[in-house]
Enzyme design. Structure first.
Site, PDB file in Angstrom:
ATOM      1  CG  HIS A  68      -1.951  -1.015   1.266  1.00 35.03           C
ATOM      2  ND1 HIS A  68      -3.068  -0.912   2.057  1.00 35.03           N
ATOM      3  CD2 HIS A  68      -2.090  -2.188   0.592  1.00 35.03           C
ATOM      4  CE1 HIS A  68      -3.847  -1.951   1.874  1.00 35.03           C
ATOM      5  NE2 HIS A  68      -3.262  -2.758   0.994  1.00 35.03           N
ATOM      6  CD  GLU A  70      -1.966   4.297   3.222  1.00 29.88           C
ATOM      7  OE1 GLU A  70      -1.725   3.645   2.177  1.00 29.88           O
ATOM      8  OE2 GLU A  70      -3.092   4.328   3.742  1.00 29.88           O
ATOM      9  CB  CYS A  98      -6.643  -0.375   5.177  1.00 29.99           C
ATOM     10  SG  CYS A  98      -4.919  -0.907   5.137  1.00 29.99           S
ATOM     11  CB  CYS A 101      -2.154   1.721   6.142  1.00 32.54           C
ATOM     12  SG  CYS A 101      -1.743   0.904   4.586  1.00 32.54           S
TER      13      CYS A 101
END
Length: 176
Positions: A68, A70, A98, A101
């Site tokens: 992801h 992040e 999410c 993260c």
């Protein structure tokens, strides 16, 4: 619960607004680039001191379920700084983090997270669950949500509408 911008004497509300909007718009540009490669359009900008890290989702390209935007930003910043502690960092991301993260942002000790679109299906900064304010949180992270919210949400909606319409060529994705 929707987070709000918290001005301080060092950073009045108008300065926060301008910098937050500038960095979210840059993250949206990174997200557009990711979408052109078939990735879900999420971009992130991490700033700590003079270091600026720019990333976007790469789960499909790597392939890595943890890639992801992040997470990639945190990894690169830690690598460059030689430390997993990213105290003082601000992470700008186009979509509400999410749970994975959010946990990583807390563990990295970032100071602030600014995001664009809320995520009613999986947001972990208050939309579905609030990991940043949970009982087990050992580090407090300032959260600012909804910066350029409508544009960031539209970017995601356009991508998924395009995908649902069966477009096999991600290069044809164009955000309006």
């Amino acid at each position: 619960m929707r987070p709000t911008i918290t001005p301080t004497p060092e950073a009045p509300l108008d300065q926060l607004d301008l910098e937050d909007e500038k960095q979210i718009r840059r993250a949206m540009e990174l997200a557009d680039e990711a979408a052109h490669h078939g990735e879900v359009p999420v971009g992130a900008v991490l700033i700590i001191g003079d270091l600026v890290i720019e990333t976007a989702n790469e789960r499909e390209r790597r392939p890595d379920p943890t890639a992801h935007a992040e997470i990639l930003a945190l990894r690169e910043a830690a690598r460059r700084l030689g430390s997993w502690r990213l105290s003082g960092a601000t992470v700008y991301v186009t979509k509400e983090p999410c749970p994975m993260c959010a946990g990583a942002l807390i563990a990295a000790r970032v100071a602030r997270v600014v995001f664009g679109a809320y995520d009613a299906k999986g947001g972990a900064a208050g939309s579905v669950i609030d990991l940043f304010n949970g009982a087990a949180v050992f580090h407090w992270v300032e959260i600012t949500g909804g910066v350029c919210e409508s544009e960031a949400a539209q970017q995601l909606q356009d991508f998924f509408r395009h995908r649902r319409q069966g477009a096999s060529n991600p290069e044809r994705y164009h955000r309006r």
